[in-house]
Design an enzyme around this catalytic site. Sequence first.
Site, short mmCIF file in Angstrom:
data_model
loop_
_atom_site.label_atom_id
_atom_site.label_comp_id
_atom_site.label_asym_id
_atom_site.label_seq_id
_atom_site.Cartn_x
_atom_site.Cartn_y
_atom_site.Cartn_z
N THR A 58 49.36 55.24 38.87
CA THR A 58 48.35 55.55 40.01
C THR A 58 49.45 55.18 41.28
O THR A 58 49.49 55.97 42.30
CB THR A 58 47.16 55.13 39.88
OG1 THR A 58 46.60 55.60 38.72
CG2 THR A 58 46.42 55.66 41.03
N THR A 59 49.83 53.96 41.33
CA THR A 59 50.12 53.30 42.58
C THR A 59 51.52 54.07 42.72
O THR A 59 52.04 53.84 44.12
CB THR A 59 50.56 51.70 42.28
OG1 THR A 59 49.36 51.05 41.78
CG2 THR A 59 50.92 51.04 43.50
N TYR A 121 39.14 64.87 34.06
CA TYR A 121 38.46 66.10 34.77
C TYR A 121 37.71 66.98 33.50
O TYR A 121 36.76 67.36 33.57
CB TYR A 121 39.65 66.84 35.24
CG TYR A 121 39.10 68.22 35.95
CD1 TYR A 121 38.52 68.22 37.43
CD2 TYR A 121 39.16 69.20 35.42
CE1 TYR A 121 38.09 69.16 37.75
CE2 TYR A 121 38.50 70.69 35.70
CZ TYR A 121 38.08 70.64 36.98
OH TYR A 121 37.26 71.69 37.60
N TYR A 147 44.87 52.99 29.11
CA TYR A 147 44.48 52.77 30.61
C TYR A 147 43.05 53.07 30.87
O TYR A 147 42.79 54.30 30.73
CB TYR A 147 45.64 53.25 31.49
CG TYR A 147 45.39 53.12 32.99
CD1 TYR A 147 44.53 52.13 33.27
CD2 TYR A 147 46.18 53.65 33.84
CE1 TYR A 147 44.34 51.92 34.76
CE2 TYR A 147 45.84 53.54 35.31
CZ TYR A 147 44.85 52.55 35.54
OH TYR A 147 44.78 52.39 37.03
N ARG A 152 38.54 56.63 38.29
CA ARG A 152 39.47 57.61 38.85
C ARG A 152 39.31 58.75 37.77
O ARG A 152 39.53 59.79 38.24
CB ARG A 152 41.11 57.16 38.79
CG ARG A 152 41.49 56.16 40.01
CD ARG A 152 42.77 55.94 39.93
NE ARG A 152 43.22 55.11 41.18
CZ ARG A 152 43.37 55.52 42.52
NH1 ARG A 152 43.36 56.68 42.67
NH2 ARG A 152 43.84 54.69 43.37
N LYS A 177 44.87 48.03 29.50
CA LYS A 177 44.91 48.00 30.97
C LYS A 177 43.38 48.24 31.23
O LYS A 177 43.15 49.62 31.37
CB LYS A 177 45.80 48.66 31.88
CG LYS A 177 45.30 48.27 33.45
CD LYS A 177 46.37 49.18 34.21
CE LYS A 177 46.23 49.00 35.63
NZ LYS A 177 46.93 49.92 36.50
N ILE A 219 48.37 44.11 35.04
CA ILE A 219 48.94 45.38 35.45
C ILE A 219 48.54 45.46 36.88
O ILE A 219 47.42 45.88 37.40
CB ILE A 219 48.88 46.61 34.79
CG1 ILE A 219 49.33 46.35 33.49
CG2 ILE A 219 49.58 47.69 35.60
CD1 ILE A 219 49.54 47.78 32.57
#
Length: 308
Positions: A58-59, A121, A147, A152, A177, A219
């Site tokens: 994401t980052t 989604y 993750y 999100r 994570k 992380i």
Amino acid sequence: MRHPDFSDDWGILTHMFHGSIPALITPFRNGTFDEAAFRDFVEWQIAEGSAALVPVGTTGEAATLTKDEHFEVVRVCADQVRGRVPVIAGAGSNDTRVAIGNVQAAKAAGADAVLMVPPYYNRPSQEGIFRHFEAVAAQCELPIVLYNVPGRTVTDIQPETVIRIVQAFPGRFVAIKDATGDLARVSTHRAALRSELAQLSGNDDLALAFNAMGGVGCISVTANVAPRLCAQFQAACAEGDMVLALALHDRLFALHAALFSDASPGPVKYAVNRLRPEISTELRLPMVEPAAASKAAVDAAMAVAGLI
């Protein structure tokens, strides 16, 4: 490429995922991936003590990269690392077929493992989540780090499903994570899985408590900016030196917050640029430059941490 300390014993492999693991930013220059800046950044991260690297999470603005760009970033990261630390490539998708292809592409690009969110989604049931990872495991060879970031993805891998996934595919799902913010899950996972699953915090501000409950690392977004301090913090936790760990946590806490004072990774790119001006603050839409108040918060927090 396999890290030289990896073992074919997957139980031992789990322990390779520990310590401070930065979720790397992706530098851009005039709209394109800045390979030279990224290579230098990777080299700095290793020199500062990062235990592994996560490109295109994401980052790393993975959502704005083309597939070719995505796996070029992974290839460059793995090429620069040269087996010195594990490379855990972001590879999730809400389309199971695409997720399978992503893992295969990550392997071809030189990744040692992949980081995978559950389908977003679509909002699948817990059974759908299990079937998604079952299909991925059946066609992929790399170790997988789950993750879980429902803030999100909206989709939440419930502890019972995490346990079911890990137990159904021994040695394939080696770490998680956890960015749920629910610290009790660390104990729930430990009670059923013990050393089968390396638990990594997905929240820098909760890493101290997460490790105290049985986590083995983070992380991290903050490690982009303060890799040495984050590595020292994780080492103190691993050694049971909670006095030092708390002191480092206090030193970094304002920075943990400031890096999310506006939409990420805007603040973290601004912070990295303060330390390494050769790395541009450039973002891709829909991400935009952080507000002045966010920049001021980052500056103040970096000063508290002794970085500027």
